[in-house]
Design a protein around this motif. Sequence first.
Motif, PDB file in Angstrom:
ATOM      1  N   ASP A   1      -3.198  -2.716  -3.878  1.00  0.00           N
ATOM      2  CA  ASP A   1      -3.653  -1.413  -3.400  1.00  0.00           C
ATOM      3  C   ASP A   1      -4.968  -1.535  -2.650  1.00  0.00           C
ATOM      4  O   ASP A   1      -5.155  -0.922  -1.601  1.00  0.00           O
ATOM      5  CB  ASP A   1      -3.843  -0.449  -4.589  1.00  0.00           C
TER       6      ASP A   1
ATOM      7  N   PHE B   1      -6.171  -4.011  -1.055  1.00  0.00           N
ATOM      8  CA  PHE B   1      -5.934  -4.608   0.250  1.00  0.00           C
ATOM      9  C   PHE B   1      -5.317  -3.595   1.213  1.00  0.00           C
ATOM     10  O   PHE B   1      -5.743  -3.443   2.356  1.00  0.00           O
ATOM     11  CB  PHE B   1      -5.023  -5.822   0.110  1.00  0.00           C
ATOM     12  N   GLU B   2      -4.322  -2.874   0.706  1.00  0.00           N
ATOM     13  CA  GLU B   2      -3.656  -1.891   1.554  1.00  0.00           C
ATOM     14  C   GLU B   2      -4.618  -0.819   2.036  1.00  0.00           C
ATOM     15  O   GLU B   2      -4.633  -0.453   3.209  1.00  0.00           O
ATOM     16  CB  GLU B   2      -2.497  -1.237   0.796  1.00  0.00           C
ATOM     17  N   LEU B   3      -5.392  -0.325   1.101  1.00  0.00           N
ATOM     18  CA  LEU B   3      -6.320   0.739   1.463  1.00  0.00           C
ATOM     19  C   LEU B   3      -7.345   0.239   2.479  1.00  0.00           C
ATOM     20  O   LEU B   3      -7.691   0.920   3.428  1.00  0.00           O
ATOM     21  CB  LEU B   3      -7.023   1.265   0.207  1.00  0.00           C
TER      22      LEU B   3
END
Lengths: 226, 226, 226, 226
Positions: free
Chosen positions: B79, B81-83
Amino acid sequence: MEEQLERRTLDTQTADLLRNQIISGKLGAGERLTEVQIADQFQLSRGTIRSALQELKKEGLVDQLPYRGWAVSELTIRDAFELQSLRSALEALAAKLVAQTIDDTKKKRLNAAFSQLCLKAKSSNAREAAVADYDLHFCTVQLSGHKHLFDMYKLMGGQVQRYIYEANMLVENGDELIAQHAPIIDAIASGDAKKSEQLAYEHNEKEGHKLVDCLEGALIKRATKR
Amino acid sequence: MEEQLERRTLDTQTADLLRNQIISGKLGAGERLTEVQIADQFQLSRGTIRSALQELKKEGLVDQLPYRGWAVSELTIRDAFELQSLRSALEALAAKLVAQTIDDTKKKRLNAAFSQLCLKAKSSNAREAAVADYDLHFCTVQLSGHKHLFDMYKLMGGQVQRYIYEANMLVENGDELIAQHAPIIDAIASGDAKKSEQLAYEHNEKEGHKLVDCLEGALIKRATKR
Amino acid sequence: MEEQLERRTLDTQTADLLRNQIISGKLGAGERLTEVQIADQFQLSRGTIRSALQELKKEGLVDQLPYRGWAVSELTIRDAFELQSLRSALEALAAKLVAQTIDDTKKKRLNAAFSQLCLKAKSSNAREAAVADYDLHFCTVQLSGHKHLFDMYKLMGGQVQRYIYEANMLVENGDELIAQHAPIIDAIASGDAKKSEQLAYEHNEKEGHKLVDCLEGALIKRATKR
Amino acid sequence: MEEQLERRTLDTQTADLLRNQIISGKLGAGERLTEVQIADQFQLSRGTIRSALQELKKEGLVDQLPYRGWAVSELTIRDAFELQSLRSALEALAAKLVAQTIDDTKKKRLNAAFSQLCLKAKSSNAREAAVADYDLHFCTVQLSGHKHLFDMYKLMGGQVQRYIYEANMLVENGDELIAQHAPIIDAIASGDAKKSEQLAYEHNEKEGHKLVDCLEGALIKRATKR
DNA sequence: GTGGTCTAGACCACC
DNA sequence: GTGGTCTAGACCACT
């Protein structure tokens, strides 16, 4: 073929139904919606309808007019520009991520989507070509495996599709459409993340201007028709 | 007289309250939430609570466990990393747009946010510095005047802030923090859109790796503590 | 978690806001209020404003001028006398009831209010001392557990506080203020109901005359200033 | 006989009507009231009904059940005690004030009310005697010329009368009733403020205990009847 | 037992 | 009269 059980909730189904009507123009921009009327029509309670409308509001497809009701949102050039610039940013990111993690499965799905685009591009139906275009980009977002990105992309989906429907002369030339996407697909398939990102970004930038021009025409035409 | 009347609905207030508790860690990751318990606690009906929880679910702060309840979402490296990658894309777009439309008013607001960052960066409180960092980026998104972008950014806000709280050693060096942002602010203020976009993007890319490393440490530490 | 959710309706909030402005003199006696102007100011509809004004009318803070609007009520000596005599009667009853049901919790709250009074009495701010005086009596009324008494006391509250603000030289001598209240508090704390009632009654009787004298001066001064 | 024009507003008339039905028990404690039903019944709009119900709510005759409607308030021993103690305080004040300002006109009105009480006390109708008792005290409050006191007394009126109706065996002995009031009337008529206050206060204190006992019986009986 | 879903209906605020 | 907000409670499915 297996029977599919309907497990969608009534509010979700209602939202889907209304969304389709808006996207396809059956419910035109500016059209008023009343909770009670929809509730009567579908034999549901107001609460269920409200829930569906809230969903569409989040997606930008309807506007809530305080104490006066709901209306299908207007299509403005500003929105078109905003959505297009967002697409640029998100799809470039998606292209990069897919390139970084490309494998045979992903290549296959990507090629399938691209083939579909080629097919539709060569047909005479510009609208279908535009839909295939959208589907291709949707596919890359999915393949990126980036959940948050995917969620956001879906949130914009309704509005984007609506513009595609409204401005269905987006693509006057099928061959050009293919020519534009081919290098992106190639870059992704070859795993060149930087190039994929760059090409995707530039593609959308270019398309953005065209879309805006196109919509400007479409909206003016629509306005004068009234 | 500029007193403000409270017009927030109870579900919104409940969501705000719970959001703050999650962001600040008072409600820890994995903690279970039951609708009835919250309803009793706040003397509200279940429907109101459900509405608040749905809002937090959209923001990714809680997970819905089918038929078993709700839980504060876990903080995963994935998460984070994604954010971070989403932030990169969105903030770069914002930086470009602000640079394109920069004027005195915007310069003023931008400088105010940057000054605040400098102030906090020089203090010893790393968490406050991180918050000021977030606020600065939030400010550029606001100033971009891009409504859809802004909405999306807000949707991510809760999760982003949560990471900031959790990993409050993000900034080990206040001067470096300032040095990183100064060129971006300059580029925006000078109206250089391309450079603004580029710098903002690179800044976030770099930070992304640091954040992930940092969280990796923090989460492992947290896990072993249990 | 003891956060409090806002459940006040807009008319209640509006009434509270206007009440404070009247009590504090920001809205002076005789000042005209128009529904439309207030509605615009707070972005509310006239109905909501009317409701708030009706509430303030019940409390004697505004007068309704038939077909001409509303006005902040005037402060008359007669009203001051009436309110003071009512306070005598009600506070004596409260003192008796608290003495009859005194326990440690109540003693604690009573002493806290009294300490606050002592603190303010020794400061140079006569108005704050007067407010602390009022708060102490308000506290006894609350502790009496007599709901109807409490409601009535609150109904008078706005007007009483207004007088306190207007005539803030009520207390020329802080030590005397403390000396007056100490025996009452003692009597209540010791559970001597009869004595508590007696002392409270006499205290207010005495204060009544002083208040009237004081207001006479203040109002005359105010009148001549015009 | 001259025709009397009805100048009361519709909401006031509605409030009066409902108040009478509650006082007389035609609308029993706990009974639910719905705005729409009453509006239909009287052919009035909901707003008018709301206004009337708000008035009765202020008087403590109905309770507002948030989001669920209205209900005739319950008769509790606690309320009876509270009201009686409040009456003691207020009527003692009234008695004192009337004594201080007694004149022939006031004596006349006072005697008329007292004569009425004597008449009813000697009749066999205990309820009528109780009403005359109430009227006598109401008269002293009016004669006191104390506007705020009068307003408060009226505010309690409905509830007080309700108790009188409910517990109509309050007076088992007419002669005693007269004997109790005679000295108070004498003290007031002779202008002895201190004595008037003292006697009025003691009278009510005594009556308070009797009332509570009496109601305890009445309410229990009512409960068991169900 | 708890959540998942939906309904009915109340008061609140505005038009 | 409509939408805005909140409550209560029904019924069912799952754990």
